[in-house]
Design an enzyme around this catalytic site. Structure first.
Site, PDB file in Angstrom:
ATOM      1  N   GLY A  70       0.584  -1.256   0.075  1.00 47.73           N
ATOM      2  CA  GLY A  70      -0.020   0.066   0.024  1.00 47.73           C
ATOM      3  C   GLY A  70       0.730   1.111   0.079  1.00 47.73           C
ATOM      4  O   GLY A  70       2.136   1.209   0.265  1.00 47.73           O
ATOM      5  N   GLU A 141       5.543  -6.090   7.839  1.00 43.94           N
ATOM      6  CA  GLU A 141       5.122  -5.012   8.707  1.00 43.94           C
ATOM      7  C   GLU A 141       5.713  -4.780   9.903  1.00 43.94           C
ATOM      8  O   GLU A 141       5.439  -3.789  10.354  1.00 43.94           O
ATOM      9  CB  GLU A 141       3.661  -5.072   8.491  1.00 43.94           C
ATOM     10  CG  GLU A 141       2.946  -4.934   7.203  1.00 43.94           C
ATOM     11  CD  GLU A 141       2.873  -6.188   6.525  1.00 43.94           C
ATOM     12  OE1 GLU A 141       2.373  -5.875   5.408  1.00 43.94           O
ATOM     13  OE2 GLU A 141       3.147  -6.976   6.794  1.00 43.94           O
ATOM     14  N   ASP A 149      -1.549  -6.994   7.852  1.00 46.58           N
ATOM     15  CA  ASP A 149      -3.048  -6.705   7.915  1.00 46.58           C
ATOM     16  C   ASP A 149      -3.750  -7.122   6.470  1.00 46.58           C
ATOM     17  O   ASP A 149      -3.170  -8.174   6.226  1.00 46.58           O
ATOM     18  CB  ASP A 149      -3.369  -4.921   8.135  1.00 46.58           C
ATOM     19  CG  ASP A 149      -2.695  -4.486   6.873  1.00 46.58           C
ATOM     20  OD1 ASP A 149      -1.580  -4.495   6.088  1.00 46.58           O
ATOM     21  OD2 ASP A 149      -3.322  -3.277   6.605  1.00 46.58           O
TER      22      ASP A 149
END
Length: 359
Positions: A70, A141, A149
């Site tokens: 992202g 992450e 996530d």
């Protein structure tokens, strides 16, 4: 400066009865931003509702990445100033992940190249995930003060043994056929066959899962590259299952210390670089996620994402890894022992009713 306009960041078209989505930011490794999510979601729902759509195929433009994650820098910049992007990005991304996970028609992700974070969310909940020798998969992450996530709490604990816990905490990278061996990809096809495979899938008259599976397997059987190579983690699966089984991070660390092997020392070295808070919330996320539906996991992860926005480590991790690139984050708290149960519970606590993720 990227040459694509906002509309061009995702290309969507129909080939007969098949929807085709191309993530089209190759210079940015097809990293997912809010605009792309907002283009894809309504189109996917429209195709799903259309009886004349028989399947959806998604791929990344260029040769380097399916989707490298992202647009985390935009999210952190927004979070610092209270911009709603930090709420909307995660919310709309998770709604998109759920749409893929509950899709009526087959979803085929060609995960050629880097597939991390947000790219995992666009592929792992669908029916088919075709890796190539250039696939690089990871959920890194914990190194940036976040957690795996996009439904990581759903699929990671469902991998064999404690493999998902190990990968989530260490950010371990899988390459090529290893992505299939780990159970993340459903198939492996050499990149030289990918355009022929795509052509054949898009030409299918019958698009049952069995027919699609048989078509991909035909190319998989011709893909001999690394066919004899054993799973890279095979020699350590027993250790992973034994040493990553404790109920908390302190237990995992003391088990690794007690083991004392070179491999265990290497894992300790890796874990000591990660955000202590991230590791604690990640382990609980996976333990809880193993018993939850994808929808319940995404709602839990949305709470975690919003609490990350209110705490320090996420901003510090992004600064150290992605902005200044000094690789020296100053985590707060700096030790696992310093992260209290109350702090972890706060991360999992409910948001105000109007802020919760509705699926």
């Amino acid at each position: 400066m990227l040459s694509t306009t906002a509309e061009d960041e995702v290309l969507m078209n129909k080939v007969g009865s098949k929807g085709v989505i191309t993530l089209n930011r190759p210079k940015a490794l097809n990293a997912l931003n809010l605009n792309m999510i907002r283009l894809m979601y309504p189109q996917i729902k429209k195709w799903e509702a259309d009886p004349h759509t028989s399947m959806i195929l998604i791929k990344g433009a260029g040769d380097k990445a399916f989707c490298a994650g992202g647009d985390i820098r935009a999210v952190t910049d927004a979070g610092k100033v209270g911009d709603p992007l930090s709420e909307n990005f995660f919310k709309e991304e998770y709604i998109l992940n759920n749409a893929i996970g509950t899709l009526r028609v087959p979803w085929i992700a060609l995960i050629h190249g880097i597939t991390m974070g947000g790219g995992v969310g666009l592929s792992v909940h669908g029916h088919f995930r075709v890796a190539t020798e250039k696939t690089l998969f990871a959920m890194p992450e914990t190194a940036i003060g976040l957690f795996p996530d996009v439904g990581g709490g759903y699929f990671l604990p469902r991998l064999q043994g404690n493999l998902g816990i190990f990968m989530a905490l260490t950010g371990f990278r899988l390459k090529g056929r290893q992505v299939l061996r780990a159970g993340v990809a459903t198939h492996f096809v050499e990149s030289k066959f990918m355009s022929a495979l795509e052509e054949e899938i898009l030409a299918l008259n019958e698009t049952s899962e069995e027919k699609i599976d048989a078509t991909i397997k035909k190319y998989q059987n011709e893909s001999t590259l690394d066919a004899e190579t054993p799973f890279v983690l095979e020699p350590h699966l027993e250790e992973i299952n034994r040493l990553f089984s404790a109920a908390n991070i302190e237990g995992i660390i003391s088990d690794l210390e007690r083991d004392g092997s070179e491999w265990a020392k290497k894992q300790l070295q890796t874990l000591r670089k990660m955000s202590p808070t991230s590791m604690k919330i990640t382990l609980r996320q996976l333990h809880e996620g193993k018993k939850k539906s994808l929808q319940d996991v995404l709602q839990m992860e949305y709470r975690l994402s919003q609490h990350c926005m209110q705490d320090k480590d996420f901003y510090e991790g992004v600064r150290a890894v992605l902005v200044d690139k000094d690789q020296s984050p100053a985590w707060s708290p700096s030790t696992v022992e310093g992260v209290s149960d109350e702090q972890v519970n706060w991360y999992f606590s409910k948001l105000a009713n109007d802020k919760e993720l509705q699926l």
